[in-house]
Design a protein around this motif. Structure first.
Motif, PDB file in Angstrom:
ATOM      1  N   ALA A  20       0.671  -1.309   0.481  1.00 38.44           N
ATOM      2  CA  ALA A  20       0.138  -0.384  -0.323  1.00 38.44           C
ATOM      3  C   ALA A  20       1.028   1.262  -0.017  1.00 38.44           C
ATOM      4  CB  ALA A  20      -0.799   0.011   1.030  1.00 38.44           C
ATOM      5  N   PRO A  21       0.772   2.694  -1.037  1.00 35.82           N
ATOM      6  CA  PRO A  21       1.421   3.676  -0.866  1.00 35.82           C
ATOM      7  C   PRO A  21       1.306   3.841   0.715  1.00 35.82           C
ATOM      8  CG  PRO A  21       0.175   3.587  -3.005  1.00 35.82           C
ATOM      9  CD  PRO A  21      -0.442   2.439  -1.795  1.00 35.82           C
ATOM     10  N   GLY A  40       9.911  17.363  11.827  1.00 30.42           N
ATOM     11  CA  GLY A  40       9.156  16.790  11.436  1.00 30.42           C
ATOM     12  C   GLY A  40       9.206  16.695  10.564  1.00 30.42           C
ATOM     13  N   LEU A  41       7.591  16.354  10.278  1.00 28.39           N
ATOM     14  CA  LEU A  41       6.949  16.903   8.447  1.00 28.39           C
ATOM     15  C   LEU A  41       5.831  17.102   8.630  1.00 28.39           C
ATOM     16  CD1 LEU A  41       9.236  13.584   7.773  1.00 28.39           C
ATOM     17  CD2 LEU A  41       7.137  13.375   6.984  1.00 28.39           C
ATOM     18  N   THR A  42       5.760  18.071   7.009  1.00 29.96           N
ATOM     19  CA  THR A  42       3.967  18.491   7.359  1.00 29.96           C
ATOM     20  C   THR A  42       3.632  18.338   6.146  1.00 29.96           C
ATOM     21  OG1 THR A  42       3.007  21.056   7.382  1.00 29.96           O
ATOM     22  CG2 THR A  42       5.474  20.806   5.785  1.00 29.96           C
ATOM     23  N   ASP A  43       2.168  18.512   6.359  1.00 35.87           N
ATOM     24  CA  ASP A  43       1.284  18.639   5.052  1.00 35.87           C
ATOM     25  C   ASP A  43       0.952  19.266   4.223  1.00 35.87           C
ATOM     26  OD1 ASP A  43      -0.651  18.158   3.751  1.00 35.87           O
ATOM     27  OD2 ASP A  43      -2.362  18.218   5.170  1.00 35.87           O
ATOM     28  N   PRO A  44       1.510  19.213   2.885  1.00 37.69           N
ATOM     29  CA  PRO A  44       2.111  20.055   1.552  1.00 37.69           C
ATOM     30  C   PRO A  44       0.384  20.437   1.221  1.00 37.69           C
ATOM     31  CG  PRO A  44       1.863  17.517   0.797  1.00 37.69           C
ATOM     32  CD  PRO A  44       1.691  17.137   2.360  1.00 37.69           C
ATOM     33  N   GLN A  45      -0.396  20.090   1.859  1.00 40.02           N
ATOM     34  CA  GLN A  45      -1.466  21.016   1.536  1.00 40.02           C
ATOM     35  C   GLN A  45      -1.639  22.162   2.054  1.00 40.02           C
ATOM     36  OE1 GLN A  45      -2.688  20.517  -1.690  1.00 40.02           O
ATOM     37  NE2 GLN A  45      -0.467  18.499  -1.715  1.00 40.02           N
ATOM     38  N   GLY A  46      -1.511  22.082   3.562  1.00 33.30           N
ATOM     39  CA  GLY A  46      -2.214  23.020   4.503  1.00 33.30           C
ATOM     40  C   GLY A  46      -0.591  23.850   5.512  1.00 33.30           C
ATOM     41  N   PRO A  47      -0.721  24.621   6.213  1.00 35.44           N
ATOM     42  CA  PRO A  47       0.581  25.383   6.654  1.00 35.44           C
ATOM     43  C   PRO A  47       1.637  24.622   7.270  1.00 35.44           C
ATOM     44  CG  PRO A  47      -1.497  25.952   8.051  1.00 35.44           C
ATOM     45  CD  PRO A  47      -1.566  24.973   6.878  1.00 35.44           C
ATOM     46  N   GLY A  59       3.202  13.655   5.480  1.00 37.66           N
ATOM     47  CA  GLY A  59       3.719  14.647   4.713  1.00 37.66           C
ATOM     48  C   GLY A  59       4.761  13.957   3.962  1.00 37.66           C
ATOM     49  N   VAL A  60       3.919  12.666   2.793  1.00 37.82           N
ATOM     50  CA  VAL A  60       4.705  12.340   1.796  1.00 37.82           C
ATOM     51  C   VAL A  60       4.089  11.662   0.650  1.00 37.82           C
ATOM     52  CG1 VAL A  60       5.838   9.711   1.355  1.00 37.82           C
ATOM     53  CG2 VAL A  60       6.683  11.375   3.970  1.00 37.82           C
ATOM     54  N   ASP A  61       4.377  12.174  -0.360  1.00 37.16           N
ATOM     55  CA  ASP A  61       3.167  12.074  -1.316  1.00 37.16           C
ATOM     56  C   ASP A  61       4.135  10.820  -2.024  1.00 37.16           C
ATOM     57  OD1 ASP A  61       1.860  14.101  -0.883  1.00 37.16           O
ATOM     58  OD2 ASP A  61       2.953  14.921  -2.184  1.00 37.16           O
ATOM     59  N   VAL A  62       3.167   9.972  -2.367  1.00 36.77           N
ATOM     60  CA  VAL A  62       4.024   8.008  -3.414  1.00 36.77           C
ATOM     61  C   VAL A  62       3.847   8.043  -4.743  1.00 36.77           C
ATOM     62  CG1 VAL A  62       3.886   5.710  -3.071  1.00 36.77           C
ATOM     63  CG2 VAL A  62       4.139   7.004  -0.960  1.00 36.77           C
ATOM     64  N   HIS A  63       4.373   8.447  -5.204  1.00 40.15           N
ATOM     65  CA  HIS A  63       4.455   8.124  -7.250  1.00 40.15           C
ATOM     66  C   HIS A  63       4.759   6.731  -7.462  1.00 40.15           C
ATOM     67  CE1 HIS A  63       3.650  12.716  -6.019  1.00 40.15           C
ATOM     68  NE2 HIS A  63       4.256  13.066  -6.008  1.00 40.15           N
ATOM     69  N   VAL A  73       9.109  14.044   0.027  1.00 39.13           N
ATOM     70  CA  VAL A  73       8.960  14.061   2.110  1.00 39.13           C
ATOM     71  C   VAL A  73       8.445  16.002   2.036  1.00 39.13           C
ATOM     72  CG1 VAL A  73      10.073  14.024   3.918  1.00 39.13           C
ATOM     73  CG2 VAL A  73      10.421  12.057   1.952  1.00 39.13           C
ATOM     74  N   HIS A  74       7.810  15.841   2.745  1.00 39.42           N
ATOM     75  CA  HIS A  74       7.355  17.660   2.775  1.00 39.42           C
ATOM     76  C   HIS A  74       7.886  17.532   4.438  1.00 39.42           C
ATOM     77  CE1 HIS A  74       5.250  18.172  -1.022  1.00 39.42           C
ATOM     78  NE2 HIS A  74       5.291  16.895  -0.879  1.00 39.42           N
TER      79      HIS A  74
END
Length: 119
Positions: A20-21, A40-47, A59-63, A73-74
């Motif tokens: 799973a991603p 730490g990691l942060t949500d790329p869509q938020g502040p 905070g990680v997008d999988v492609h 990794v944000h």
């Protein structure tokens, strides 16, 4: 590698493994959080606020494209730390964790520094 029902399929001579991603994101997040200088990691869509450890995978997008895996990794770099050094160390740590855990030669790891602060 390809995507099957929202899972990443890794083909091996003996068969196929579905991952799973979300699991891939958890592996990447754990490796990044263990890197010295990462606040730490942060949500790329938020502040750019540090996510709680239990939500760090957000905070990680999988492609996945054909046979290639890439993760974005944000992260937030600790105040007073050299941003480029921390980003490079996090990139190496995430790449090594994914390579070892998923038995992949060289996954693409993109580090996106979203801010500076935190602990």
């Amino acid at each position: 590698m390809n995507t099957v029902n929202n899972h990443t399929a890794i083909g091996k001579p003996a068969g196929r493994v579905l991952i799973a991603p979300r699991a891939i994101a958890s592996i990447a997040a754990a490796a990044a959080l263990q890197t010295d200088g990462v606040a730490g990691l942060t949500d790329p869509q938020g502040p750019p606020f540090v996510l709680p450890p239990g939500e760090a995978r957000c905070g990680v997008d999988v492609h996945v494209h054909q046979n290639d895996l890439a993760v974005d990794v944000h992260l937030i770099v600790q105040t007073g730390r050299p941003i480029a050094d921390v980003a490079h160390a996090a990139q190496s740590a995430v790449r090594a964790a994914l390579s070892f855990t998923l038995d992949l030669p060289e996954p693409t790891v993109n580090i996106r520094v979203q801010g500076v602060g935190g602990r």
